[in-house]
Design a protein around this motif. Structure first.
Motif, short mmCIF file in Angstrom:
data_model
loop_
_atom_site.label_atom_id
_atom_site.label_comp_id
_atom_site.label_asym_id
_atom_site.label_seq_id
_atom_site.Cartn_x
_atom_site.Cartn_y
_atom_site.Cartn_z
N SER A 119 23.81 58.46 30.11
CA SER A 119 22.90 59.61 29.93
C SER A 119 23.33 60.82 30.74
O SER A 119 22.90 61.94 30.46
N LEU A 120 24.16 60.62 31.74
CA LEU A 120 24.63 61.73 32.58
C LEU A 120 26.06 62.09 32.22
O LEU A 120 26.85 61.24 31.79
N SER A 121 26.41 63.34 32.42
CA SER A 121 27.78 63.78 32.15
C SER A 121 28.19 64.81 33.19
O SER A 121 27.37 65.30 33.98
N GLY A 122 29.49 65.11 33.20
CA GLY A 122 29.99 66.18 34.06
C GLY A 122 29.79 65.90 35.54
O GLY A 122 29.80 64.74 35.98
N LEU A 123 29.60 66.97 36.30
CA LEU A 123 29.50 66.84 37.75
C LEU A 123 28.26 66.06 38.19
O LEU A 123 28.28 65.40 39.23
N ARG A 124 27.19 66.10 37.39
CA ARG A 124 26.00 65.33 37.74
C ARG A 124 26.29 63.83 37.65
O ARG A 124 25.84 63.04 38.49
N ALA A 125 27.07 63.43 36.65
CA ALA A 125 27.45 62.02 36.52
C ALA A 125 28.32 61.60 37.69
O ALA A 125 28.15 60.50 38.25
N TYR A 126 29.24 62.46 38.10
CA TYR A 126 30.13 62.10 39.21
C TYR A 126 29.36 61.99 40.51
O TYR A 126 29.60 61.08 41.31
#
Length: 489
Positions: A238-245
């Protein structure tokens, strides 16, 4: 015949030891043989071989950027040139850059007796600013070499990467023995970290003249937490990009690592500990708790300009991937609160130039395929003056955070302030300049920046390294003048 080599006139000198919010005095700076020889208003112009009009600008001590990574993704000789030029754009006059054996950097293992002279040779003659190296003892032999490195090369600071034992540099688990290039019967783990601490402390006890400046720095993240959370984040999807990292390397991973490292410092009797690039409220909270728990350990707390200026939403794309990650806005605000409260010791760039072709994987939107790290020394002093002053950070505190404090900790005894007898390292800053960050304007070979489009409200106009006018009129000037610094004497 001129009695002064360089005279910089009509500047408002910012001194780290002046009272907070004192109005910087308008004065002149006279320089001979690379050092400041006199500071006073109205010095005679006709006695100077070269006169630079300071135009009433602020004169900050040259930034001692205590955290850079020259040569991590590019050839060291090339990187030393281009990234020191970018540093000069940001008012940086001294860079302390991390170096280790293993993959990246020189891509080789072995003894520091053989490895480090190669590092010095590659950098020599290419830097536009002064520089020194922190070294990471990756194996048992390196611990034995610490006294040699101190005495022979003036290396007074060492580093541990706490997550390298069982987690990859860029996110997923990897073959650590191949990555670290250490003997097959050795492990890079908590026991090794303990032995590094004991090795640094033993050197402090034997080399007493260097002892005040001998310290150990730690990248505090916990491999097991990150490995597990990376799997959770990827499975959830559900998360992507810098928020996922950021979610894959959660803040409590930092806090736990800080706690473990602090107890090890207590156990080994090593008093000089630097906690690097603390990125979150939980990390700083843990660091402050440990300082109260172990008051005999002299902890220093570091924050990067990237973690102060950008968050997971405002950074320009996954080019902002870095370890530890950029965080949520709440963590950014917490870092500023701690900085304003005097609970941060210095602010750095963590400059690690990673060119576009290497930074991004086959899928430019997959943060887990991207490499970690980005440049940013160009924005260190202007970013802090612009954003910091708005938030109530005094000019004097900025000078302490960017120059005096790291110079003192790391044994750079001629750096850190604008005063007679010190190296003539200073940067002129226009505190009222408005401009927009564009990667294309940087001297770095990095073609992007996570700060792309950021509005800045202060600008470095001139940078002097030991009296050499290395940056003026928007351009880096002349040939490389940077020297390797043997520290602690």
């Amino acid at each position: 015949m001129a009695t002064t080599e360089l005279l910089v006139t009509d500047v408002r000198v910012v001194r780290p030891d002046d009272p907070d919010n004192a109005r910087p005095e308008l004065t002149d700076i006279a320089v001979n043989d690379g050092r400041i020889v006199r500071i006073a208003p109205g010095l005679p112009r006709d006695d100077a071989a070269s006169v630079v009009d300071g135009r009433g600008l602020l004169a900050f001590p040259g930034v001692v950027d205590a955290h850079q990574h020259w040569g991590i993704y590019n050839e060291l000789a090339t990187d030393t040139g281009t990234e020191s030029r970018a540093s000069a754009q940001g008012g940086v006059t001294t860079a302390l850059t991390y170096m280790r054996t293993g993959q990246y950097y020189l891509n080789k293992g072995g003894s520091y007796r053989e490895f480090f002279p190669e590092v010095l040779s590659a950098a020599q003659g290419n830097a536009y600013i002064d520089y020194a190296f922190h070294l990471a003892p990756m194996m048992a032999q390196h611990i034995e070499e610490i006294p040699y490195l101190v005495e022979e090369h003036g290396v007074t600071s060492f580093k541990i990467f706490m997550f390298y034992g069982s987690h990859g540099l860029h996110g997923r688990s990897a073959s650590q023995s191949d990555f670290l290039m250490i003997p097959p019967d050795e492990r890079y783990d908590l026991a090794h970290f303990e032995f590094v601490m004991r090795g640094v402390q033993k050197a402090r006890e034997v080399l007493t003249e260097y002892a005040p400046y001998l310290s150990l720095s730690l990248h505090c993240e916990t491999a097991e937490i990150m490995t597990a959370y990376t799997k959770l984040v990827e499975q959830d999807g559900s998360l992507s990009g810098l928020r996922a990292y950021s979610a894959s390397r959660p803040p409590h991973s930092e806090g736990l690592a800080v706690t473990i490292a602090s107890y090890l410092a207590h156990e080994t009797g090593l008093p000089n500990i630097n906690l690097l690039h603390l990125s979150s409220e939980k990390a700083l909270d843990a660091a402050l708790r440990m300082a109260k728990t172990f008051p005999h350990v002299d902890f220093r707390r570091e924050v990067t300009v990237g973690h102060l200026l950008a968050d997971v939403d405002t950074a320009s794309g996954i080019g902002g991937k870095v370890n530890p990650p950029l965080r949520e806005r709440e963590d950014v605000e917490a870092l500023w609160r701690h900085a304003l409260a005097g609970e941060v010791d210095w602010i750095v760039s963590d400059h690690a130039c990673c060119r576009d072709e290497l930074k991004f994987g086959s899928d430019r939107d997959d943060v887990f395929l991207a490499k970690s790290g980005f440049g940013g020394a160009e924005y260190l002093l202007p970013g802090l003056v612009g954003e910091g002053v708005k938030r109530g950070l005094s000019l004097q505190k900025i000078a302490k955070l960017t120059s005096w404090n790291p110079a003192q900790r790391y044994g750079l005894l001629g750096k850190g302030t604008i005063a007679e007898g010190y190296d003539a390292d200073f940067a002129l800053v226009d505190p009222d300049a408005s401009w927009t960050v564009r990667a294309a304007d940087s001297e770095s070979t990095q073609e992007y920046t996570p700060f792309e489009g950021f509005a800045m409200s202060a600008k470095v106009t001139d940078t002097f390294v030991r009296g050499n006018h290395v940056y003026a009129d928007g351009k880096v000037q002349g040939d490389p003048v940077g020297k390797y610094l043997h520290r602690g004497r």
